[in-house]
Structures are given as structure tokens and as C-alpha cells.
Design a protein around this motif. Structure first.
Motif, PDB file in Angstrom:
ATOM      1  N   GLY A  59      39.404   8.725  -2.537  1.00  0.00           N
ATOM      2  CA  GLY A  59      38.481   9.772  -2.118  1.00  0.00           C
ATOM      3  C   GLY A  59      38.429   9.939  -0.614  1.00  0.00           C
ATOM      4  N   GLY A  60      38.481   8.834   0.130  1.00  0.00           N
ATOM      5  CA  GLY A  60      38.367   8.938   1.588  1.00  0.00           C
ATOM      6  C   GLY A  60      39.689   9.205   2.286  1.00  0.00           C
ATOM      7  N   THR A  61      40.811   9.001   1.574  1.00  0.00           N
ATOM      8  CA  THR A  61      42.117   9.153   2.225  1.00  0.00           C
ATOM      9  C   THR A  61      42.657  10.579   2.144  1.00  0.00           C
ATOM     10  OG1 THR A  61      43.209   8.468   0.168  1.00  0.00           O
ATOM     11  CG2 THR A  61      42.761   6.750   1.795  1.00  0.00           C
ATOM     12  N   ALA A  62      42.086  11.394   1.257  1.00  0.00           N
ATOM     13  CA  ALA A  62      42.597  12.746   1.062  1.00  0.00           C
ATOM     14  C   ALA A  62      41.630  13.788   1.603  1.00  0.00           C
ATOM     15  CB  ALA A  62      42.851  13.001  -0.422  1.00  0.00           C
ATOM     16  N   GLU A  63      42.168  14.832   2.194  1.00  0.00           N
ATOM     17  CA  GLU A  63      41.349  15.919   2.707  1.00  0.00           C
ATOM     18  C   GLU A  63      41.026  16.890   1.578  1.00  0.00           C
ATOM     19  OE1 GLU A  63      43.641  17.648   5.855  1.00  0.00           O
ATOM     20  OE2 GLU A  63      42.918  16.213   7.341  1.00  0.00           O
ATOM     21  N   GLU A  64      39.803  17.373   1.551  1.00  0.00           N
ATOM     22  CA  GLU A  64      39.402  18.352   0.551  1.00  0.00           C
ATOM     23  C   GLU A  64      39.478  19.742   1.167  1.00  0.00           C
ATOM     24  OE1 GLU A  64      38.841  17.939  -2.608  1.00  0.00           O
ATOM     25  OE2 GLU A  64      39.160  15.773  -2.474  1.00  0.00           O
ATOM     26  N   ILE A  65      40.230  20.632   0.528  1.00  0.00           N
ATOM     27  CA  ILE A  65      40.404  21.993   1.031  1.00  0.00           C
ATOM     28  C   ILE A  65      39.546  22.936   0.188  1.00  0.00           C
ATOM     29  CG2 ILE A  65      42.065  23.844   1.457  1.00  0.00           C
ATOM     30  CD1 ILE A  65      44.232  21.676   1.598  1.00  0.00           C
ATOM     31  N   PRO A  66      38.709  23.774   0.816  1.00  0.00           N
ATOM     32  CA  PRO A  66      37.896  24.724   0.060  1.00  0.00           C
ATOM     33  C   PRO A  66      38.766  25.630  -0.808  1.00  0.00           C
ATOM     34  CG  PRO A  66      37.204  24.648   2.365  1.00  0.00           C
ATOM     35  CD  PRO A  66      38.475  23.864   2.266  1.00  0.00           C
ATOM     36  N   ASN A  67      38.258  25.986  -1.980  1.00  0.00           N
ATOM     37  CA  ASN A  67      39.032  26.814  -2.912  1.00  0.00           C
ATOM     38  C   ASN A  67      39.444  28.148  -2.305  1.00  0.00           C
ATOM     39  OD1 ASN A  67      39.033  24.957  -5.003  1.00  0.00           O
ATOM     40  ND2 ASN A  67      37.110  25.717  -5.865  1.00  0.00           N
ATOM     41  N   GLU A  68      38.569  28.731  -1.481  1.00  0.00           N
ATOM     42  CA  GLU A  68      38.900  30.024  -0.873  1.00  0.00           C
ATOM     43  C   GLU A  68      40.118  29.899   0.038  1.00  0.00           C
ATOM     44  OE1 GLU A  68      35.948  28.482  -0.557  1.00  0.00           O
ATOM     45  OE2 GLU A  68      34.802  29.594  -2.079  1.00  0.00           O
TER      46      GLU A  68
END
Length: 475
Positions: A59-68
């Protein structure tokens, strides 16, 4: 969950059972618990398909990209893939920037196929993979490949089951390569490369990208003697002297040769080393820009681990230094940090080629000529396309899935009526038109029966707005 082998090494330990037999341990078996490599149903699987092991996402190693943002990137990539030759010829810098930002997961497999030139190779060799797939293969290589299959990402849902579809496809791809390049055969480090590709695409596409990586991106890496990887180790060492003199002096002081720590990094393109989010981002850049990215990742990691006297206080000996390199601190491998450091590090293709000539000259002076004559290295997608300009038809996207549009579905009755209409003469059509106009539409039809007039209008409208068949490719 049953225990599986966790090591990241390229050792040959493990089962020697054959997968090509017709017994219960056969290649086409489906028992997920054979050899303890199955993933239990209740096991938590991350978004990349890992159910455990060092590469499972925390969870902390990956960047979360907004769906838009993701949808916007997908739209841009679809536009590029539809006019790939034009973008590569006139806007390659923009393609590179988008690879650095990360290819959308839904399009990663297709983008890799285009970046590497695998799409062109596949189109120019139609039926070749199937031909190789149908051949039995050299028993010498078959035996080694079979013993390696269960070691490739054993915690990934695609490769966990012995004889599962993932291992079957991995076997097919690796066997096909030994037949394609019999003089080279099989090298253990090719297995994780092929496995990463199979996580994103069908076996035939994975095969052609593997061919491109072995022949264009990393030529000579998997040949007998591993001369190319040794030479690149010396290049890495020379570049490190410029990038981080402190780290270079420390390694030289303890006589820690590059071949001892960078072999798996380079031969597996960091697929066994980094967290999975970072692996994918590194591969996006590697397949676009070439081996330069692999060098830069190695240099960044060495600089971060050994780049200052403060960091070296606790690692004064050879053993301590090796342990440090084997257990890289998570903060140095974190996706956002690592990618930004790699982008900012000033090492170019010219730097690598210049050092290559220098190290090759020294090699010949001390050891003589290389025994393996590899083709020249291509530095990324642009170089490959320039060296072998593709035909427009080789870049055309062929659909693998055909979806019937629900708005354009015609009943058998409507289809037969249309067929009759097409055979009617003009005079007959006029008569039919006149008679139909005289018919009275019952305004009191029950609600379950759609109005004939409305039904006619709906079919006509669907013909105008949509074609009867919509094509799409795998994402």
C-alpha cells in the motif's frame, strides 16, 4: 497457505519432476496444490496478483492515481497507438514523457508490444510462434525449463498452480525461444522476463517481446559465458566513479566486483529486486529508452546505499556491504522516489556507448576477443524503429475481441426482411411502400408489445448511429 520457495536467487534448487508427461504431474494438470504452489481461495491478493512474498504490495510503495487522470492517460495512449509511426517520428519526446509518467495498466501490454517492435515482428512472422509451439523442443533445454517453472513468482496467482495456465504459457514461450535461437538456448534469467510479460499479454506477444529484449535491448546477456553482462558490469563501475565517487571507492576498497551484485539486477531487469509498482514503472521506461534505464536504476540504488561517509559507518567490511546491497532499504525502492531519481540522473546513451568502447578495448587487451559476437545494442523504441522502419499495415491494430453492439442487434425476422428487400425490384418496393402506408396502426396495443412504428424507427436509428459490429482489442 502452503509454503513456497521465497528466494529471489537464480539457483537450481527444487523439484525435478517433468511437466510434459501424461501422468498426474503433467503439464496440463489443474491441481492447484501440487508442490504446495497453490494459492488458497481465502488468501488476500493485491491488485497486481500477488498473494504474498516480498513483492506483494503493502500500500505504501505504490502511487494511487485518480480515476479521472487514469481515464485521460488512457485516452492519450489510445490516440498514440492508433498513429504510432507518426508519434514516434515527430513526437517521440512526448511518448518518452508519458512512459516516464507510467503507462495505464489497461494498455500496458499493448504499449510494450509497440515500444519494443514486437508488434512488427509478430506481423512479419505470422504463424511462426505456432510453428515453434508445435515442435517438441530440445530435451536438454526442456528439462531445465521444466525445473525452473515453479520458481517464477510462486506467490503470483498466475504462476502459483503447478501446471496452471501461467506455467503452461511460460513453458511454451521459453521452449519457443530455444527453437528460435538454438545457438543461444535457454538461460534461467529469461524466465522472470517472460513471466512479467505473460502477466500483461498472450503467449505469442510475450514471445516476440522476449525476442526483442534478447536481441535488441540486452544482446548477449543470455549467451554462454555471460560476457556481455560482465562487460556491462565494468561499464556500471566506471559510471559509478562519476556519479558517486564515495560509493565507487568503497566498493573498490573491498574488491567487490560488479558481477557479484549487479548480475541479477541487469539480467532480470530488476523484476526480482524491486517492489512491483516500481518494477512496472522501470519497465515502462526501459522498453521506451533502452538499457540506459537499467544502468540508471543501478546507479541510483548504489548512490543511495553507499553514497556518503555517514551511510558507510555501519558497513566497513565486505560482508556487511554485500548484506546491505542484498537487502536494499524500502525507501530507496519506493516508486515515486526511484522514478524521479532515475529521470534526474544525467546519464545518456552516448555516455554508455563511450564507456562501452573503453571497456571493450580493455577487455580485448586483457582477455582477448569476445567469444560471443552479439548484434549491436539498440537504445530503446526510437532506435529500433529507425533501424527497421515498419510498414503501416504492420502497425494496424487487429481486434482480438468482436463485440456485437446491443443497439444494432437485429432479429432473424428483420434480417430476413432486409434480405428480401434487397432482392426486390424498384416497382415491387413501391407497391410494398404503398400497401404499408395504408395499414392502420392499432393505438391500443398492450404495453408488452412495442409499437411497430416505434420498432421500425429504433432499428433505423441504430443503423444510422452505430455500425452493426464494434471492434475492440484486449486492454
Amino acid at each position: 497457505m502452503a509454503k513456497t520457495e521465497q528466494g529471489n536467487g537464480l539457483d537450481m534448487r527444487g523439484s525435478t519432476e517433468k511437466l510434459t508427461g501424461n501422468g498426474t504431474g503433467g503439464l496440463y494438470g489443474s491441481d492447484p496444490e501440487v508442490n504446495g504452489n497453490g494459492i488458497l481461495e481465502e488468501t488476500q491478493v493485491d491488485k497486481y496478483g500477488f498473494a504474498g512474498g516480498a513483492q506483494q504490495s503493502s500500500g505504501g510503495t505504490a502511487e494511487e492515481i485518480p480515476n479521472e487522470v487514469l481515464r485521460q492517460r488512457e485516452s492519450k495512449w489510445l490516440e498514440m497507438l492508433n498513429s504510432w509511426d507518426k508519434w514516434m517520428a515527430k513526437k517521440h519526446k512526448k511518448v518518452k514523457e508519458r512512459c516516464q509518467k507510467g503507462i495505464p495498466p489497461s494498455l500496458r501490454g499493448r504499449a510494450w508490444l509497440y515500444l519494443t517492435g514486437g508488434k512488427v515482428r509478430r506481423e512479419q512472422n505470422q504463424g511462426k510462434f505456432q510453428e515453434l509451439d508445435d515442435q517438441p523442443g530440445d530435451p536438454k533445454w526442456i528439462d531445465i525449463i521444466e525445473r525452473d517453472l515453479h520458481r517464477q513468482f510462486p506467490f503470483h496467482e498466475m504462476f502459483a498452480a503447478r501446471g496452471g495456465h501461467g506455467q503452461q504459457d511460460l513453458f511454451r514461450v521459453l521452449k519457443a525461444y530455444t527453437l528460435h535461437r538454438p545457438e543461444e538456448g535457454y538461460c534461467q534469467a529469461q524466465a522472470p522476463i517472460a513471466a512479467v510479460l505473460l502477466m500483461h499479454m498472450p503467449a505469442e506477444d510475450a514471445f516476440w517481446i522476449l525476442v526483442q529484449i534478447c536481441e535488441k535491448y540486452l544482446p548477449g546477456y543470455y549467451s554462454t559465458g555471460l560476457e556481455a553482462i560482465q562487460l556491462d558490469g565494468e561499464i556500471l563501475n566506471a559510471l559509478l566513479r562519476r556519479v558517486s565517487p564515495v560509493a565507487h571507492r568503497h566498493l573498490k576498497k573491498h574488491k567487490l566486483e560488479p558481477i557479484l551484485y549487479m548480475t541479477e539486477w541487469f539480467m532480470c531487469a530488476f523484476s526480482r529486486t524491486l517492489p512491483w509498482a516500481s518494477v512496472l514503472r522501470v519497465w515502462d521506461m526501459f522498453l521506451c529508452e533502452g538499457v540506459k534505464i537499467v544502468f540508471k536504476v543501478g546507479l541510483v540504488l548504489l548512490k543511495c546505499m553507499l553514497g556518503s561517509q555517514e551511510k558507510l559507518k555501519s558497513y566497513q567490511g565486505l560482508y556487511e556491504t554485500m548484506e546491505l546491497i542484498r537487502a536494499i532499504k524500502p525507501q530507496y525502492m519506493q516508486e515515486g522516489f526511484l522514478v524521479q531519481e532515475v529521470i534526474e540522473l544525467a546519464v545518456s546513451e552516448k555516455d554508455i556507448e563511450k564507456e562501452h568502447h573503453t571497456q571493450l578495448k580493455r577487455w580485448k587487451e586483457s582477455r582477448g576477443d569476445l567469444h560471443c559476437k552479439s548484434p549491436p545494442r539498440m537504445h530503446g523504441a526510437k532506435a529500433i524503429m529507425t533501424a527497421e522502419p515498419p510498414r503501416r499495415q504492420d502497425l494496424r491494430q487487429r481486434p482480438t475481441i468482436i463485440v456485437e453492439s446491443p443497439l444494432a442487434v437485429q432479429t432473424d425476422e428483420v434480417k430476413s426482411e432486409n434480405a428480401i428487400d434487397s432482392r426486390m425490384t424498384t416497382e415491387e418496393k413501391e407497391k410494398k411502400k404503398t400497401s404499408s402506408s395504408q395499414e392502420t396502426v392499432n393505438p391500443y396495443l398492450p404495453p408488452s408489445d412495442p409499437s411497430p412504428l416505434l420498432n421500425h424507427m429504433t432499428v433505423q436509428g441504430s443503423k444510422e448511429s452505430l455500425s452493426s459490429v464494434e471492434h475492440d482489442t484486449y486492454l
